[in-house]
Design a protein around this motif. Structure first.
Motif, PDB file in Angstrom:
ATOM      1  N   MET A  24       0.808  -1.198   0.000  1.00 42.07           N
ATOM      2  CA  MET A  24       0.000   0.000   0.000  1.00 42.07           C
ATOM      3  C   MET A  24       0.847   1.257   0.000  1.00 42.07           C
ATOM      4  O   MET A  24       0.508   2.232  -0.637  1.00 42.07           O
ATOM      5  CB  MET A  24      -0.890  -0.001   1.235  1.00 42.07           C
ATOM      6  CG  MET A  24      -2.144  -0.808   1.025  1.00 42.07           C
ATOM      7  SD  MET A  24      -3.219  -0.744   2.455  1.00 42.07           S
ATOM      8  CE  MET A  24      -2.517  -2.038   3.459  1.00 42.07           C
TER       9      MET A  24
ATOM     10  N   GLU B 135      -1.298   6.130  -3.053  1.00 44.40           N
ATOM     11  CA  GLU B 135      -1.765   4.777  -2.835  1.00 44.40           C
ATOM     12  C   GLU B 135      -3.121   4.623  -3.526  1.00 44.40           C
ATOM     13  O   GLU B 135      -3.770   5.613  -3.871  1.00 44.40           O
ATOM     14  CB  GLU B 135      -1.916   4.498  -1.343  1.00 44.40           C
ATOM     15  CG  GLU B 135      -0.610   4.640  -0.577  1.00 44.40           C
ATOM     16  CD  GLU B 135      -0.786   4.473   0.926  1.00 44.40           C
ATOM     17  OE1 GLU B 135       0.180   4.772   1.645  1.00 44.40           O
ATOM     18  OE2 GLU B 135      -1.875   4.058   1.362  1.00 44.40           O
TER      19      GLU B 135
ATOM     20  N   THR C  90      -6.803   1.851  -4.033  1.00 38.13           N
ATOM     21  CA  THR C  90      -7.518   0.608  -3.767  1.00 38.13           C
ATOM     22  C   THR C  90      -8.461   0.343  -4.935  1.00 38.13           C
ATOM     23  O   THR C  90      -8.853   1.271  -5.655  1.00 38.13           O
ATOM     24  CB  THR C  90      -8.364   0.669  -2.477  1.00 38.13           C
ATOM     25  OG1 THR C  90      -9.456   1.571  -2.677  1.00 38.13           O
ATOM     26  CG2 THR C  90      -7.546   1.116  -1.283  1.00 38.13           C
TER      27      THR C  90
ATOM     28  N   GLU D 104     -11.795  -2.639  -6.111  1.00 39.34           N
ATOM     29  CA  GLU D 104     -12.628  -3.783  -5.758  1.00 39.34           C
ATOM     30  C   GLU D 104     -13.252  -4.362  -7.017  1.00 39.34           C
ATOM     31  O   GLU D 104     -13.558  -3.630  -7.963  1.00 39.34           O
ATOM     32  CB  GLU D 104     -13.742  -3.368  -4.793  1.00 39.34           C
ATOM     33  CG  GLU D 104     -13.226  -2.919  -3.440  1.00 39.34           C
ATOM     34  CD  GLU D 104     -14.311  -2.264  -2.584  1.00 39.34           C
ATOM     35  OE1 GLU D 104     -14.205  -2.367  -1.358  1.00 39.34           O
ATOM     36  OE2 GLU D 104     -15.245  -1.664  -3.154  1.00 39.34           O
TER      37      GLU D 104
ATOM     38  N   TYR E 236     -12.921   2.176  -7.139  1.00 40.89           N
ATOM     39  CA  TYR E 236     -11.552   2.681  -7.091  1.00 40.89           C
ATOM     40  C   TYR E 236     -11.447   3.807  -6.074  1.00 40.89           C
ATOM     41  O   TYR E 236     -12.371   4.611  -5.947  1.00 40.89           O
ATOM     42  CB  TYR E 236     -11.128   3.255  -8.462  1.00 40.89           C
ATOM     43  CG  TYR E 236     -11.575   2.361  -9.566  1.00 40.89           C
ATOM     44  CD1 TYR E 236     -10.809   1.273  -9.942  1.00 40.89           C
ATOM     45  CD2 TYR E 236     -12.832   2.536 -10.152  1.00 40.89           C
ATOM     46  CE1 TYR E 236     -11.272   0.377 -10.890  1.00 40.89           C
ATOM     47  CE2 TYR E 236     -13.302   1.643 -11.100  1.00 40.89           C
ATOM     48  CZ  TYR E 236     -12.517   0.569 -11.468  1.00 40.89           C
ATOM     49  OH  TYR E 236     -12.981  -0.319 -12.380  1.00 40.89           O
TER      50      TYR E 236
ATOM     51  N   GLY F  57      -1.328  -7.550  -1.258  1.00 43.13           N
ATOM     52  CA  GLY F  57      -2.352  -6.521  -1.251  1.00 43.13           C
ATOM     53  C   GLY F  57      -3.717  -6.997  -1.713  1.00 43.13           C
ATOM     54  O   GLY F  57      -4.665  -6.210  -1.766  1.00 43.13           O
TER      55      GLY F  57
ATOM     56  N   SER G 240     -10.700  -7.510  -2.861  1.00 44.32           N
ATOM     57  CA  SER G 240     -10.390  -6.182  -2.336  1.00 44.32           C
ATOM     58  C   SER G 240      -8.887  -5.986  -2.488  1.00 44.32           C
ATOM     59  O   SER G 240      -8.102  -6.724  -1.898  1.00 44.32           O
ATOM     60  CB  SER G 240     -10.807  -6.118  -0.867  1.00 44.32           C
ATOM     61  OG  SER G 240     -10.390  -4.907  -0.304  1.00 44.32           O
TER      62      SER G 240
ATOM     63  N   SER H 135      -5.318  -3.596  -2.653  1.00 41.98           N
ATOM     64  CA  SER H 135      -4.627  -2.388  -2.171  1.00 41.98           C
ATOM     65  C   SER H 135      -3.303  -2.243  -2.905  1.00 41.98           C
ATOM     66  O   SER H 135      -2.584  -3.219  -3.087  1.00 41.98           O
ATOM     67  CB  SER H 135      -4.338  -2.502  -0.670  1.00 41.98           C
ATOM     68  OG  SER H 135      -5.520  -2.595   0.051  1.00 41.98           O
TER      69      SER H 135
END
Lengths: 328, 328, 328
Positions: free
Chosen positions: A1, A25, A27, A29, A46, A299, A325, A327
């Motif tokens: 991350m 950073e 993320t 899904e 996002y 991640g 999920s 990261s």
């Protein structure tokens, strides 16, 4: 991350200079979700996180956070929303944070949820409480200080008149919180205690502000909350959380009870939490959330979630999700 | 273009760890555009691309893309739009992508356009087709698998009820596509074949949805398309592309023919494409686009474009542009 | 501020390649502000700057800038606004910049403000002028060339019909500017001279466009401005700035006078500026701004600001701020 941050830190060592920097950073899904209130459907989302940090000549740390969220439906994702904007400075005196951050009560208490689900079934069921702020416009100033196993925080959220429904006449929401950590026979214990008092523009469940419905603009509220968490070496952990909201005469008082249980074994996490809102002389809502996570490493987490009831409507309206999920 | 990625990779080698990361790329355009439908005017635009990637402990690759577009007029550029949001995971099993990505037909077929122009004259003339999706809300799940010179893909775009005009009752758009590459006497050949079937909320040219006009919410459609490309060692290349859209009785069937020719010599690329839409028992539109690119190196391309007709109105409404297309 | 750029440069040296790249910088502010027109309240804000740069094979430099601004109230910060979008190319021929950049007059003249304040008291008082553009939609093409101590610029802002109130019939705003630097007995002198002529859609104070009020769409205007700055070795500096706006008969002519004084000693900067707008045969507004900055190092500045009058309403409406201005 925190890989670009890591990268920059390595570089800084290389170049021999400390420097302010922006680390990025993210993320994402990917999966599907469904339930009583929506068709079973794909979900992709996002977030992009900008984490800024620096240090003054005298060694004070400072920084800021800002996040772009595109975590709705495909069409909503075309309009990213700014979130989690905070600025902070810290040193021997403690840490001062201003922005979209936790008030002292929320900061002190441990929430019952653990793990993750792509459409947040662990934290969005109707009986869940995040101990949250949002009394006015979510702009909170929090001071915190840690000494040994203790931590304390003081916060203020002001009615600055910038909210759509605000006249600027509400009393500020003042918060006070304390944390304590201990180890007892191989069990990690943590306790939280918080108190907030002031006025608010909101008396809300599930995003609906009931003050509008009854034609009241502000109510005063005293909030008192406690939490305790125990984490055992064998992977079991438990959280209890209780918060009481004492309003003036305009609206009923509220109480919230929460319980969370988790078990971690290697890459696996399984979790259940239950919560209940009691509305004085009126009604109550309780529901539970279930989470199973498998950490794929690097991640990526395979995440399943189930919420027993996601609406205050009569009966139970459940929701589920399964997906990845991620990261970065 | 992938320079921060490069930077991070170098660092990662330096630090000896593989890690999830966010790489930032960007594009910008600078020049002028004009034509029958607009004053000759300056054009400047920007996109910021966030490319996220990582790897699980078992060696599966995963990642996500999200882009901020500010590629309109000066005032539109104040409101960046999220685009190209995708999440993917890949391994020996193939690659699974979810989000604003190509359906299997679009994935399989080669478009006729080559090169670039700052206001996209090669791809926005009225007779051009990008073989595109957008049957519902552009949220596509695509599985693809490659073996030797062959590639296959399967896709689904679901009517999840999240589009403004959707009831959620439409049949999903299912797609199947195949690609094949071969070399024949110094000529690189590639063939694409795609089929999609399902319902759609849209029957549109140039962004106008004619279903609204005739009061129809959904139509069913079978789409079948083929493409072939030949690229010769001497720099010449040619693409042919044919797609037929077979609707139910509510609206006329469509056919699209496309032809693209290109020639590359050193830093120079010249290109022309022609396309024609035929509307059953009604009308047809055909037009062409011309592109000339000179690669200045380092990510800068000098780009000229001409489109013979950019509107379905009677007569030809042309458009041109000249400028720099920059990649970072 | 330019730390990722620095980082990338270090890496590029390490890897031995020059490359197009996107560098990310950021700013944040934290503190409080108040005054006659608003409650004393907290202020937090953020900007994220994307700085793109590259080089062609023949050694031309090119690049682009784009910034996300979240510098309003807590709720406004949920909708970041794109700003400062520019694309440029430079070489021995000079530099060409297109986008949200200064016209030639604004480029040539030195503004009177120095230092910073978290809610911009030095530059937002009613008598202040930033010599700004915004005649149409803020899309400016500027060419500049430097030789020795001289610099010249030519600019054009076109009425391209993309603004909400524009018919596209206005004459372009053409600008010409010159700069000169000299040292005289230990005093660094800089002079600026600018001229712009054309039509405009705006005749505005404090963001209010008075042309709407009087039902006029375009007015022609000739703008002539001069500035001079002297910076002494002992830390004192002074700026004078005078601009005259000669309109056609539809609206009164304008004149603006500005004076700025500053003193720097070590980490400390104190500054005052005064400005006055004179509206022909009608009225005038004058006001002043005060700034005190203390540089904490590492990108952090402790900043105080006071503006004597921030509204054209009768009487003085003052404003102040105190806080941290952070650069990353």
């Amino acid at each position: 991350m925190k890989k670009l941050l890591l990268a920059s830190t390595a570089l800084i060592g290389f170049a021999g200079v400390a420097a302010a920097e922006v680390a990025i950073e993210g993320t994402a899904e990917m999966g599907f979700t469904g339930g009583d209130l929506k068709e079973t459907q794909f979900h992709n989302s996002y977030t992009i996180n900008f984490k800024m940090s620096g240090e003054t000549d005298t060694g004070l740390s400072f920084g800021a956070t800002y996040r772009l969220d595109a975590d709705g439906s495909s069409e909503e994702n075309q309009n990213p929303v700014g979130d989690n904007g905070t600025v902070w400075i810290s040193g021997a005196f403690g840490k001062l944070t201003l922005g979209d951050t936790d008030g002292a009560l929320d900061w002190a208490l441990t929430e019952t949820a653990m793990g993750t689900a792509i459409t947040d079934e662990g934290t969005t069921h109707v009986g869940y409480s995040g101990n949250g702020d949002n009394y006015y416009d979510d702009q909170v100033l929090r001071y915190e200080y840690a000494f040994g196993d203790f931590g304390v925080a003081l916060s203020v959220e002001q009615d600055d008149g910038n909210s759509a429904t605000s006249t600027g006449d509400g009393d500020p929401m003042i918060g006070l919180g304390g944390k304590y950590k201990a180890e007892l026979g191989g069990v990690d214990l943590s306790f939280g205690l918080g108190y907030q008092t002031g006025d608010t523009l909101r008396y809300a469940f599930q995003g609906v502000n009931f003050l509008d419905a009854i034609g009241v603009q502000y109510v005063s509220v005293d909030v008192l909350g406690v939490s305790a968490k125990a984490a055992m070496d064998n992977g079991f952990s438990a959280v209890v959380n209780y918060v009481t909201y004492d309003y003036g005469s305009s609206v009923p008082d509220l109480e919230h009870y929460g319980l969370g249980l988790g078990y971690e074994m290697g890459a696996l996490l399984v979790h259940a939490n239950w919560g209940k809102w009691e509305i004085e002389d009126f009604d109550s809502f309780d529901s539970f959330g279930l989470i199973a996570n498998y950490d794929l490493g690097g991640g990526a987490i395979l995440a399943a979630g189930y919420a027993s009831d996601v609406s205050t409507d009569d009966g139970d309206q459940d929701q589920f999700s399964l997906g990845l999920s991620l990261s970065f």
